[in-house]
Motif scaffolding. Structure first.
Motif, mmCIF file in Angstrom:
data_model
loop_
_atom_site.group_PDB
_atom_site.id
_atom_site.type_symbol
_atom_site.label_atom_id
_atom_site.label_comp_id
_atom_site.label_asym_id
_atom_site.label_seq_id
_atom_site.Cartn_x
_atom_site.Cartn_y
_atom_site.Cartn_z
ATOM 1 N N ASN A 69 45.085 40.727 39.078
ATOM 2 C CA ASN A 69 44.685 40.870 37.676
ATOM 3 C C ASN A 69 43.986 39.393 36.967
ATOM 4 O O ASN A 69 44.150 39.683 35.691
ATOM 5 N N ALA A 70 43.664 38.638 37.662
ATOM 6 C CA ALA A 70 43.119 37.408 37.234
ATOM 7 C C ALA A 70 41.742 37.785 36.274
ATOM 8 O O ALA A 70 41.103 38.458 36.935
ATOM 9 N N ARG A 71 41.859 37.398 35.133
ATOM 10 C CA ARG A 71 40.846 37.881 34.236
ATOM 11 C C ARG A 71 39.437 36.890 34.487
ATOM 12 O O ARG A 71 38.552 37.560 34.422
ATOM 13 N N ARG A 72 39.578 35.714 34.964
ATOM 14 C CA ARG A 72 38.330 35.036 34.922
ATOM 15 C C ARG A 72 38.442 34.084 36.152
ATOM 16 O O ARG A 72 39.552 33.192 36.470
ATOM 17 N N ILE A 73 37.528 34.081 37.213
ATOM 18 C CA ILE A 73 37.245 33.330 38.445
ATOM 19 C C ILE A 73 36.141 32.625 38.245
ATOM 20 O O ILE A 73 35.223 33.125 38.341
ATOM 21 N N LEU A 74 36.198 31.200 38.408
ATOM 22 C CA LEU A 74 34.863 30.582 38.215
ATOM 23 C C LEU A 74 34.665 29.670 39.367
ATOM 24 O O LEU A 74 35.539 29.263 40.034
ATOM 25 N N CYS A 75 33.577 29.696 40.265
ATOM 26 C CA CYS A 75 33.379 29.192 41.341
ATOM 27 C C CYS A 75 32.305 27.968 41.343
ATOM 28 O O CYS A 75 31.394 28.099 40.445
ATOM 29 N N VAL A 76 32.996 26.794 41.865
ATOM 30 C CA VAL A 76 32.063 25.424 41.850
ATOM 31 C C VAL A 76 31.228 25.568 43.123
ATOM 32 O O VAL A 76 31.569 25.531 44.342
ATOM 33 N N GLY A 77 29.700 25.528 43.309
ATOM 34 C CA GLY A 77 29.008 25.702 44.481
ATOM 35 C C GLY A 77 28.547 24.370 44.855
ATOM 36 O O GLY A 77 28.089 23.328 44.090
ATOM 37 N N VAL A 78 28.233 23.915 46.319
ATOM 38 C CA VAL A 78 27.590 22.923 46.987
ATOM 39 C C VAL A 78 28.053 21.621 46.282
ATOM 40 O O VAL A 78 27.551 20.978 45.691
ATOM 41 N N ASN A 79 29.340 21.518 46.600
ATOM 42 C CA ASN A 79 30.095 20.377 46.219
ATOM 43 C C ASN A 79 30.694 19.254 47.058
ATOM 44 O O ASN A 79 31.553 18.431 46.786
ATOM 45 N N PHE A 80 30.012 19.454 48.413
ATOM 46 C CA PHE A 80 30.333 18.114 49.332
ATOM 47 C C PHE A 80 29.024 17.690 49.659
ATOM 48 O O PHE A 80 27.814 18.454 49.652
ATOM 49 N N SER A 98 26.942 23.183 39.818
ATOM 50 C CA SER A 98 26.676 24.726 40.081
ATOM 51 C C SER A 98 27.703 25.479 39.991
ATOM 52 O O SER A 98 28.698 25.070 40.720
ATOM 53 N N LEU A 99 27.738 26.573 39.181
ATOM 54 C CA LEU A 99 28.824 27.364 38.732
ATOM 55 C C LEU A 99 28.453 28.720 38.767
ATOM 56 O O LEU A 99 27.419 29.329 38.554
ATOM 57 N N PHE A 100 29.286 29.662 39.462
ATOM 58 C CA PHE A 100 28.976 31.354 39.222
ATOM 59 C C PHE A 100 30.433 32.010 39.126
ATOM 60 O O PHE A 100 31.485 31.375 39.548
ATOM 61 N N PRO A 101 30.594 33.196 38.528
ATOM 62 C CA PRO A 101 31.584 33.702 38.223
ATOM 63 C C PRO A 101 32.045 34.600 39.664
ATOM 64 O O PRO A 101 31.141 35.191 40.343
ATOM 65 N N ARG A 102 33.164 35.024 39.948
ATOM 66 C CA ARG A 102 33.540 35.962 40.826
ATOM 67 C C ARG A 102 34.408 36.645 39.984
ATOM 68 O O ARG A 102 35.372 36.450 39.180
ATOM 69 N N PHE A 103 34.807 38.117 40.486
ATOM 70 C CA PHE A 103 35.683 39.171 39.899
ATOM 71 C C PHE A 103 36.859 39.196 41.078
ATOM 72 O O PHE A 103 36.508 39.113 42.196
ATOM 73 N N ALA A 104 38.044 39.621 40.374
ATOM 74 C CA ALA A 104 39.251 39.719 41.354
ATOM 75 C C ALA A 104 39.049 40.692 42.290
ATOM 76 O O ALA A 104 39.681 40.773 43.434
ATOM 77 N N SER A 105 38.179 41.963 41.991
ATOM 78 C CA SER A 105 37.798 43.067 42.861
ATOM 79 C C SER A 105 37.301 42.605 44.164
ATOM 80 O O SER A 105 37.244 43.310 45.155
ATOM 81 N N GLY A 106 36.671 41.338 44.179
ATOM 82 C CA GLY A 106 35.980 41.006 45.318
ATOM 83 C C GLY A 106 37.045 40.115 46.472
ATOM 84 O O GLY A 106 36.388 39.610 47.674
ATOM 85 N N PHE A 107 38.223 39.999 45.941
ATOM 86 C CA PHE A 107 38.839 39.452 47.021
ATOM 87 C C PHE A 107 40.362 40.404 47.144
ATOM 88 O O PHE A 107 40.924 41.163 46.470
ATOM 89 N N THR A 108 40.958 39.829 48.659
ATOM 90 C CA THR A 108 41.659 40.851 49.207
ATOM 91 C C THR A 108 43.053 39.533 49.260
ATOM 92 O O THR A 108 42.758 38.632 48.770
ATOM 93 N N GLY A 109 43.945 40.131 50.152
ATOM 94 C CA GLY A 109 45.131 38.963 50.263
ATOM 95 C C GLY A 109 45.301 38.443 51.681
ATOM 96 O O GLY A 109 44.449 39.141 52.495
#
Length: 284
Positions: A69-80, A98-109
Motif C-alpha cells: 500500500n505504498a503511496r509514492r514510489i519514485l525511480c531514478v533512471g540511467v544512474n550508472f 532522470s525520475l519517473f513514478p511507479r505505482f504499487a500495483s505494478g509490483f508483486t512479491g
C-alpha cells in the motif's frame, strides 16, 4: 532482522523472516495494521523487540510486495556511467537525474511471477536497491540524507520496453504494467552507511549474470538523490526511492533478450538478500 509482508492460510500478515519461517507480528501490534504503518510510526525497533520474544508461526507463506500500500514510489533512471553509455547518443554524464513514478500495483512479491502482457513481449529486468524513507523532510542536505532512511529492500523494476517510447517525453506507460516488477523479499532496517556504500547489485537470468555493479559507482549517489528529490517535494515516511540499475538489461544485449515464460530472474544485493521471480504470460 528482516521484515516481510506475506499471506498465509488466506490471511495477510507482516512479520519477521527467519530461516525456519515467518514470525507473525501483525496480530500482536493491531495499532499498525500494515508494515507501511509500522514504517510511518517509526516502529521497526519495536518489531525487533517483539520478534525476539516470539517463535515461528508460519512455514507455508506467499510473499507480497513488501509495502503493497505504498503511496509514492519514485525511480531514478540511467544512474550508472556504463548505463548512460548504453544509449550511444554521445551524451555526457547528466547534471540532473532522470525520475519517473511507479505505482504499487505494478509490483508483486518474492517468489511470485512477473506477468508478461499480451500487448508486448518486451518484458525486461532491472535490478536495483530501493530505500524506504523513515523520517520525512524538505530540502534535506546530503550530509543528513542517510538519517532519513528507515530500511532497504530490492527491486526488479520490470519494464515493457516498447511502451516506454509511446510518447515523446515520458516512460510512465512502460513502467506501470500490473505485476510487471517486484519489490522485496523484505525490509532490512538501515543502521550503517556501509549497507549502501559497500553494496553490490547482481542480476541473474536463469543463472546467467546479466548485471553486476557497485552502488559506489552511481552517477547520482543516494545521498544526492534524497537531496534533489526533497528539493521539489516533501518526502514522507513510507516513500520508496528506487535508486537506479546497472548496465546489462536485456534490451541492450546484442541481440536483445527479453524475459519469457519459464525464466527465473534473481536480483541479489549485498547485505539484503535475493529477490527471485519467475515469468508467466497474463491469463485471459
Amino acid at each position: 532482522m528482516k521484515f516481510a509482508s506475506y499471506s498465509a492460510a488466506g490471511l495477510a500478515f507482516y512479520g519477521a523472516a527467519t530461516d525456519d519461517g515467518m514470525i507473525a507480528l501483525s496480530p500482536d501490534l493491531p495499532q499498525w495494521p500494515t508494515l507501511l504503518d509500522v514504517v510511518r510510526a517509526g516502529g521497526l525497533d519495536q518489531l525487533i523487540v517483539t520478534a525476539e520474544s516470539r517463535s515461528v508461526t508460519h512455514t507455508d507463506v506467499q510473499y507480497d510486495m513488501v509495502l503493497p500500500n505504498a503511496r509514492r514510489i519514485l525511480c531514478v533512471g540511467v544512474n550508472f556511467p556504463d548505463r548512460n553509455a548504453e544509449y550511444k547518443d554521445g551524451s555526457e554524464q547528466p547534471k540532473y537525474m532522470s525520475l519517473f513514478p511507479r505505482f504499487a500495483s505494478g509490483f508483486t512479491g518474492h517468489n511470485r511471477p512477473l506477468i508478461r502482457p499480451p500487448e508486448s513481449h518486451m518484458l525486461d529486468y532491472e535490478g536495483e536497491v530501493a530505500i524506504v524513507i523513515g523520517k520525512g523532510g524538505r530540502r534535506i542536505a546530503q550530509a543528513d540524507a542517510y538519517d532519513h532512511i528507515a530500511a532497504l529492500t530490492i527491486c526488479n523494476e520490470g519494464t515493457i520496453r516498447d511502451w516506454v517510447r509511446h510518447a515523446k517525453f515520458n516512460v510512465t506507460q512502460g513502467k506501470n504494467w500490473d505485476n510487471s516488477g517486484a519489490i522485496g523479499p523484505w525490509l532490512v532496517p538501515f543502521r550503517d552507511p556501509a549497507q549502501l556504500d559497500d553494496a553490490r547489485i547482481t542480476t541473474r537470468v536463469n543463472g546467467d549474470v546479466r548485471q553486476d555493479d557497485v552502488l559506489s559507482r552511481m552517477m547520482h549517489p543516494i545521498r544526492r538523490e534524497i537531496e534533489y528529490i526533497s528539493t521539489f517535494m516533501t518526502l514522507e515516511p513510507g516513500d520508496i526511492i528506487v535508486t537506479g540499475t546497472p548496465t546489462g538489461s536485456g534490451a541492450r544485449l546484442d541481440p536483445p533478450q527479453f524475459l519469457k515464460p519459464g525464466d527465473v530472474v534473481e536480483v541479489e544485493v549485498t547485505g539484503i538478500g535475493i529477490l527471485r521471480n519467475t515469468i508467466e504470460d497474463e491469463q485471459p
